[in-house]
Scaffold this motif. Structure first.
Motif, short mmCIF file in Angstrom:
data_model
loop_
_atom_site.label_atom_id
_atom_site.label_comp_id
_atom_site.label_asym_id
_atom_site.label_seq_id
_atom_site.Cartn_x
_atom_site.Cartn_y
_atom_site.Cartn_z
N MET A 154 0.69 -1.37 0.00
CA MET A 154 0.02 -0.04 -0.08
C MET A 154 1.08 1.18 0.19
SD MET A 154 -3.11 -1.11 -0.32
CE MET A 154 -4.31 -0.05 0.37
N ILE A 155 1.88 1.22 -0.94
CA ILE A 155 2.83 2.48 -0.99
C ILE A 155 2.42 2.84 -2.56
CG2 ILE A 155 4.52 1.83 0.58
CD1 ILE A 155 6.04 0.73 -1.65
N ILE A 156 3.06 4.27 -2.62
CA ILE A 156 2.91 5.09 -4.08
C ILE A 156 4.36 5.20 -4.08
CG2 ILE A 156 2.22 6.95 -5.28
CD1 ILE A 156 -0.14 6.90 -3.21
N GLN A 157 4.89 4.92 -5.19
CA GLN A 157 6.13 5.21 -5.86
C GLN A 157 6.27 6.55 -6.87
OE1 GLN A 157 7.68 1.72 -7.61
NE2 GLN A 157 8.79 0.96 -5.67
N ILE A 158 7.31 7.33 -6.46
CA ILE A 158 7.54 8.48 -7.34
C ILE A 158 8.66 8.33 -8.09
CG2 ILE A 158 7.72 11.16 -7.63
CD1 ILE A 158 5.79 11.31 -5.32
N LYS A 159 8.75 8.25 -9.52
CA LYS A 159 9.66 7.87 -10.07
C LYS A 159 9.93 8.44 -11.57
CE LYS A 159 8.93 3.10 -10.92
NZ LYS A 159 9.13 1.87 -10.60
N GLY A 160 10.86 7.81 -12.61
CA GLY A 160 10.92 8.44 -13.67
C GLY A 160 12.12 9.52 -13.61
N ASN A 161 11.63 10.55 -14.45
CA ASN A 161 12.54 11.78 -14.69
C ASN A 161 12.74 12.62 -13.35
OD1 ASN A 161 14.18 13.42 -15.99
ND2 ASN A 161 13.03 13.74 -17.74
N VAL A 162 13.24 12.16 -12.24
CA VAL A 162 13.36 12.81 -10.89
C VAL A 162 14.77 12.74 -10.53
CG1 VAL A 162 10.91 12.73 -10.40
CG2 VAL A 162 12.64 10.76 -9.62
N LYS A 163 15.20 13.46 -9.92
CA LYS A 163 16.70 13.56 -9.23
C LYS A 163 16.49 12.46 -8.18
CE LYS A 163 20.46 16.32 -7.60
NZ LYS A 163 20.96 17.60 -7.36
N TYR A 164 15.46 12.39 -7.28
CA TYR A 164 15.48 11.45 -6.16
C TYR A 164 13.94 10.70 -6.30
CZ TYR A 164 18.83 14.67 -4.46
OH TYR A 164 20.18 15.44 -4.27
N PRO A 165 14.06 9.47 -6.50
CA PRO A 165 12.98 8.68 -6.60
C PRO A 165 12.38 8.62 -5.12
CG PRO A 165 14.79 7.65 -7.81
CD PRO A 165 15.26 8.90 -7.21
N ILE A 166 11.28 8.42 -4.93
CA ILE A 166 10.70 8.51 -3.44
C ILE A 166 9.59 7.54 -3.38
CG2 ILE A 166 11.01 10.11 -1.57
CD1 ILE A 166 9.60 12.19 -3.13
N THR A 167 9.47 6.88 -2.28
CA THR A 167 8.23 6.06 -1.83
C THR A 167 7.35 6.68 -0.71
OG1 THR A 167 9.67 4.20 -2.37
CG2 THR A 167 7.85 3.71 -1.20
N LEU A 168 6.13 6.69 -1.16
CA LEU A 168 5.01 7.48 -0.14
C LEU A 168 4.36 6.30 0.48
CD1 LEU A 168 3.80 10.36 -2.30
CD2 LEU A 168 5.63 10.52 -0.93
N ASP A 169 4.04 6.45 1.89
CA ASP A 169 3.35 5.42 2.57
C ASP A 169 2.03 6.53 3.04
OD1 ASP A 169 2.00 3.74 4.32
OD2 ASP A 169 3.89 3.42 5.45
N PRO A 170 0.90 6.29 2.35
CA PRO A 170 -0.30 7.01 2.71
C PRO A 170 -0.76 6.57 4.12
CG PRO A 170 -0.44 6.62 0.60
CD PRO A 170 0.64 5.58 0.95
#
Length: 151
Positions: free
Chosen positions: A1-17
């Protein structure tokens, strides 16, 4: 149950709502789409930056009953800024349980993630629903957001 932010970013992050319920940046669903005159947008954004609420500093002041009864949104802009999206990003792909949806960078930056419905974590089509800041998809949010990819 997480959301990943990635792609053309400097720092990929994982969100835990699941931890956002105690985050001071959250907004009640019914307050998220109130009409704000356009002239006030910059003033409100400046106010938010100057008075940036700290995360988890006010747990004591929350009414437990209120937390367990309301639905909450989280503005996504700060998370995207922390990932440091490349300047040449124009579009964003949202990967969901049912496929993918492409939106603009501006739509994303002004969006909210619904992470709690009636005080409960979203399990069915979760972990979050994406609502555009202008409320244009208020009746039909993008459900089941699991990954946000900058392209």
């Amino acid at each position: 149950m997480i959301i990943q932010i990635k792609g053309n970013v400097k720092y990929p992050i994982t969100l835990d709502p699941s931890v956002w319920i105690f985050d001071d940046r959250k907004v009640k669903l019914e307050e998220g789409f109130q009409d704000i005159p356009p002239s006030n947008h910059k003033e409100i954004e400046t106010s938010i930056k100057l008075n940036k609420p700290s995360v988890n500093n006010s747990i004591k002041k929350y009414n437990k009953k209120e937390l367990l009864e309301n639905s909450y949104l989280m503005p996504i802009k700060e998370f995207i800024e922390n990932a440091e999206m490349s300047e040449n990003v124009l579009e964003v792909m949202l990967f969901t349980q049912d496929g993918s949806v492409t939106i603009t960078k501006d739509q994303l930056l002004n969006s909210f993630l619904l992470f709690s419905i009636d005080g409960k974590q979203i399990k069915d089509q979760g972990p979050a629903y994406l609502y555009f800041g202008d409320g244009s998809n208020k009746d039909n949010p993008i459900k089941g957001v699991k990954e946000i990819k900058m392209i």
